[in-house]
Design a protein around this motif. Structure first.
Motif, PDB file in Angstrom:
ATOM      1  N   SER A 286       0.819  -1.212   0.000  1.00  0.00           N
ATOM      2  CA  SER A 286       0.000   0.000   0.000  1.00  0.00           C
ATOM      3  C   SER A 286       0.851   1.260   0.000  1.00  0.00           C
ATOM      4  O   SER A 286       2.036   1.225   0.312  1.00  0.00           O
ATOM      5  CB  SER A 286      -0.922   0.002   1.221  1.00  0.00           C
ATOM      6  OG  SER A 286      -1.883  -1.024   1.085  1.00  0.00           O
ATOM      7  N   SER A 302      -4.000  -0.809  -1.044  1.00  0.00           N
ATOM      8  CA  SER A 302      -4.794   0.421  -1.019  1.00  0.00           C
ATOM      9  C   SER A 302      -3.893   1.645  -1.025  1.00  0.00           C
ATOM     10  O   SER A 302      -2.686   1.531  -0.812  1.00  0.00           O
ATOM     11  CB  SER A 302      -5.654   0.455   0.248  1.00  0.00           C
ATOM     12  OG  SER A 302      -6.562  -0.627   0.253  1.00  0.00           O
ATOM     13  N   THR A 319      -8.738  -0.383  -1.753  1.00  0.00           N
ATOM     14  CA  THR A 319      -9.557   0.806  -1.532  1.00  0.00           C
ATOM     15  C   THR A 319      -8.743   2.079  -1.701  1.00  0.00           C
ATOM     16  O   THR A 319      -7.539   2.095  -1.454  1.00  0.00           O
ATOM     17  CB  THR A 319     -10.191   0.702  -0.114  1.00  0.00           C
ATOM     18  OG1 THR A 319     -11.237  -0.267  -0.170  1.00  0.00           O
ATOM     19  CG2 THR A 319     -10.746   2.019   0.393  1.00  0.00           C
TER      20      THR A 319
END
Ligand code: UD1
Ligand code: MG
Length: 433
Positions: A286, A302, A319
């Motif tokens: 991420s 994400s 996300t």
């Protein structure tokens, strides 16, 4: 040397009055964990017989350490009748003949930094370092390569105060020596305490060899004040960040980043400047953008931030979390929440878009309630979802809508905003233009 050849005693019974705090000194934290946790953790890597001496706030110290470790022997010091580091060593019974004694206020030690104490042939080995400013430490008087005695600052003469070789607070004794000299300690000193350090002069007077082992402050710094605490935290921060960068994490301006001891990174991660990641957070493949705060949360595949706040128990996967978004105790999978939202006590499923300014109103003043948002939902900007509320899959919430509890079913559009009125030439009449 094997783990079962050495016993370790950690002295953690003192008040720590120089910390100026109601909390026991050894429970003050560095990088998210108590000082005593760090020292026990390193100790367990070289010994399987660890005794921690407690007295001041013993219930909280034992309770807190028992959350992490289940194989520690706690011994309670009679600190009324026998105060001081020597008093702390009464009633100690170790499994092994070789005993390493550590002050409990040295959170920076590492297993490697202790190896030197285990190798020597001397009867006693003790840690020393040379400091430009030896203030607060016991001064070590060395003669002919042997430590003769240790003088505490409060007992030192003017010339002894000039000595810059100090006692770092780690000693390797034999059980025999401790059994012989601890009962002989006296408290005829400035602090009226029983000093462990007096064992050294007594043993030396009997002709035993006392070897000084030169150590560095970076591993053996004693923490006595909140200033010391901040210095130690910075040293440990640098270790934690270096470790993760060597493990493949990119950090931009690492000196501005704070990472707790319990945080774990996996895969390829980028952490931009100014981020704070705490607790047992886990960051997997991420990108955490500038000035975001992540507490006890999991972020997988994400991107988060800049300036986002993930509060404890958030679970973010596949996300996008944008700026000024706060998430608390929520799971988001395959979601976009790009701007200015609060999402608390919610689950949000794949393909859903959370518009700017959306708020889950999770708290009614007494209780917290859940918000459940299904797949492919479009929540328009500036909407409030008053929990408990469920939005099924394939729902549309018009911008500016307040959803008051209940359930919006698949396929439905919810609109609550008042009908727009348009009044011709109002502006000109109002301002008399
Ligand atoms: C001690 C040493 C000093 C050394 C310094 C290194 C003595 C007498 N002095 O001083 O020579 O330079 O450490 O940091 O040992 N403790 C107990 N019971 C007590 C008092 C203290 O368990 O009654 C524990 C404390 O919790 C602490 C450790 O012993 O973890 C050291 O005590 P502290 O008061 O910090 O000793 P210093 O004055 O720093
Ligand atoms: Mg100390």
């Amino acid at each position: 040397m094997h783990k079962n050849q050495i016993s370790i005693v950690i002295l953690a019974a003192g008040k720590g009055s120089r910390m100026k705090s109601a909390k026991a000194k050894v429970l003050h934290t560095i990088c998210g964990k108590e000082m005593l946790y760090h020292i026990i953790k390193s100790s367990r890597m070289i010994s399987d017989d660890i005794t921690v001496v407690v007295a001041h706030q013993k219930e909280s110290v034992i309770k807190q350490m028992s959350l992490y470790f289940d194989d520690i022997n706690f011994v309670v010091q009679d600190d009324i009748n026998f105060p001081g580091t020597g008093g702390a060593m009464k009633n100690i019974c170790t499994k092994n003949e070789k005993v390493l004694v550590l002050n409990g206020d040295m959170p920076l030690i590492t297993p490697q930094s202790l190896y030197g104490f285990l190798k020597s042939d001397s009867d006693v080995v003790m840690s020393v370092f040379d400091l430009q400013n030896p203030d607060g430490y016991g001064r070590v008087i060395i003669d002919g390569g042997q430590v003769q005695r240790i003088v505490e600052q409060k007992d030192a003469s003017v010339s002894e105060l000039q000595v810059t070789t100090v006692n770092a607070g780690v000693y390797a004794f034999s059980k025999k020596i401790l059994d012989k000299y601890i009962p002989l300690l006296k408290n005829d000193n400035a602090q009226k305490e029983y000093y462990l350090t007096d064992v050294i002069s007594m043993a030396r007077a009997d002709g035993l060899s006392i070897a000084p082992l030169l150590v560095d402050e970076e591993h053996f710094k004693g923490i006595n004040s909140k200033l010391d605490l901040s210095v130690a935290e910075e040293i440990m921060q640098n270790r934690i960040k270096a470790n993760w960068m060597n493990g493949g994490v990119i950090m931009q301006l690492p000196s501005t980043i704070y990472i707790d001891e319990g945080v774990v990174f996996e895969g390829e991660c980028i952490v931009e400047n100014g981020c704070r990641i705490t607790g047992e957070s886990k960051i997997i493949n991420s990108h955490i953008k500038a000035h975001s705060v992540i507490e006890d949360s999991v972020v997988k595949n994400s991107d988060v931030g800049p300036l986002a706040h993930l509060r404890p128990a958030s679970n973010i996967e596949d996300t996008h979390i944008g700026n000024f978004v706060e998430i608390k105790k929520s799971s988001l999978k395959g979601v976009k929440a790009g701007h200015l939202s609060y999402i608390g006590d919610a689950t949000v499923d794949e393909g859903t878009n959370i518009g700017a300014g959306v708020i889950t109103c999770n708290y009614d003043g007494i209780n917290k309630h859940k918000t459940t948002i299904g797949k492919n939902v479009f929540v328009g900007s500036d909407s409030q979802l008053i929990a408990p509320v469920t939005l099924e899959d394939d729902v549309m919430i018009a911008a500016g809508t307040t959803v008051r509890s209940g359930k919006i079913l698949s396929g439905e559009l919810a609109v609550s905003s008042a009908k727009l009125r348009v009044i011709k030439d109002f502006y000109y009449k109002f301002f008399k233009k």
